[in-house]
Design an enzyme around this catalytic site. Structure first.
Site, PDB file in Angstrom:
ATOM      1  N   ASP A  45      -2.779  -1.043   7.643  1.00 39.93           N
ATOM      2  CA  ASP A  45      -1.590  -1.825   7.341  1.00 39.93           C
ATOM      3  C   ASP A  45      -2.095  -3.209   6.951  1.00 39.93           C
ATOM      4  OD1 ASP A  45       1.347  -2.485   7.470  1.00 39.93           O
ATOM      5  OD2 ASP A  45       0.537  -3.932   8.886  1.00 39.93           O
ATOM      6  N   THR A  47      -0.994  -6.433   6.444  1.00 40.28           N
ATOM      7  CA  THR A  47      -0.744  -7.686   7.153  1.00 40.28           C
ATOM      8  C   THR A  47      -1.350  -7.643   8.551  1.00 40.28           C
ATOM      9  OG1 THR A  47       1.321  -7.978   5.951  1.00 40.28           O
ATOM     10  CG2 THR A  47       1.031  -9.276   7.940  1.00 40.28           C
ATOM     11  N   ASP A 234      -1.077  -3.492  13.435  1.00 40.30           N
ATOM     12  CA  ASP A 234      -0.845  -4.478  14.496  1.00 40.30           C
ATOM     13  C   ASP A 234       0.620  -4.687  14.828  1.00 40.30           C
ATOM     14  OD1 ASP A 234      -0.058  -5.839  12.191  1.00 40.30           O
ATOM     15  OD2 ASP A 234      -0.704  -7.780  12.976  1.00 40.30           O
TER      16      ASP A 234
END
Length: 337
Positions: A45, A47, A234
């Site tokens: 992912d 970001t 995250d």
């Protein structure tokens, strides 16, 4: 054979987990190191993993005639209650400009992985992803703004603000890539990862505007195709994919639910930890295979020498137990020293 096998194998695994701790990595079980060694696909992912997770507002593009500062003030008012990194960037930008964004909205509805919906001064306002604002909420472009919309800079992430069904602003968010991101991708390839999925920095594929269920679905499809998949994320949105992957890796300062679901946690400071984790896992499996060959080979030799009358049972027992201790002690050594 069983004494040495039952001692050396668990000791090797526990030693590797302990060594991972030296590098500020938390591994929740030996099977995840085994899966890490076997993995051939890694999904990021973007970001917070490939980027620094410290986004900033680069510019605000007005579509309804209001000033960019006024639109930023409205956006900050809506975003101030939510912990997402892009929301924090909007609030920080308003604060830096000295914009007063005291609450002027009614109850705020937060839709995970989509955006925020509320009412401001009696008008419905939504802010979030393209999918949420245009497809779910049915917002439209104001007349005469199609060309402006098409010229939005692609190097930024976009946050869309719509009021009363009309696009009011696009907030351009800059989230710089980690300096080490490209080198880490190249290192993962050299370590045996054949397919890397994310955005930019030399990856094989990338997907944008992806919903949590879509991320998990993608991981499941990769697994169904026979691939061993690592997922790195995250956020709350990443949790289904982290759970679906063969190995879920969470960033230590990410969302609590992501850390809870993940099989391994790594520090947010250094993306190279994922490369270190891969090397550690590969080293562990090599050690286990080597231990197996040595244990089976040595003890088979003792049995044959005993059957042939060359070794006495007491000598054979002494050599067997000594070899078990030696192999166990060697299994406690660091793999990456």
């Amino acid at each position: 054979f069983s004494c040495a096998l039952k001692l050396a194998m668990p000791i090797s695994v526990l030693s590797a987990i302990r060594e991972a701790g030296f590098y500020n990595m938390t591994v929740k079980g030996g099977k995840y190191l085994e899966a890490m060694a076997e993995a051939d696909t890694i999904v990021f992912d973007k970001t917070g993993t490939l980027t620094k997770a410290k986004p900033t507002v680069a510019k605000v593009v007005s579509f309804n005639g209001d000033s960019p500062d006024e639109l930023l003030r409205i956006a900050a008012c809506m975003e101030e209650h939510f912990p997402h990194s892009m929301a924090k960037a909007v609030v920080a930008a308003a604060r830096e400009k000295g914009l007063d964004h005291e609450e002027m909205h009614s109850r705020v509805e937060y839709v995970v992985a989509h955006g925020i919906s509320t009412t401001i001064n009696g008008k419905k306002a939504v802010i979030g992803s393209y999918h949420f604002v245009f497809e779910d909420e049915g917002a439209a472009l104001p007349a005469g703004t199609k060309e402006l919309f098409g010229s939005l800079p692609e190097e930024y992430s976009h946050l869309y603000l719509a009021i009363e069904g009309q696009l009011a602003a696009v907030i351009c968010i800059e989230d710089p890539l980690r300096e080490e991101a490209e080198a880490v991708i190249n290192s993962l390839r050299r370590s045996g990862i054949r397919k890397i999925v994310a955005k930019r920095v030399g990856v094989d594929e990338y997907y944008s505007e992806v919903l949590p269920e879509d991320k998990a679905g993608f991981v499941e499809r990769e697994k169904a195709a026979g691939r061993k998949v690592i997922m790195v994320g995250d956020g709350i949105n990443d949790s289904p994919a982290l759970s679906a992957a063969d190995v879920g890796i969470a960033i230590s300062d990410g969302a609590e639910i992501a850390r809870e679901i993940a099989d391994i946690m790594v520090s947010s400071d250094d993306l190279y930890q994922i490369v270190t984790l891969k090397l550690l896992s590969d080293g562990l499996m090599k050690r286990i295979r080597k231990n197996y060959r040595v244990i089976v080979g040595f003890n088979t030799g003792l049995i044959l020498l005993g059957v042939g009358g060359i070794l006495q049972p007491t000598t054979s027992a002494l050599l067997h137990n000594t070899s078990t201790l030696v192999i166990s002690l060697k299994s406690m050594q660091n793999l990456l020293s």
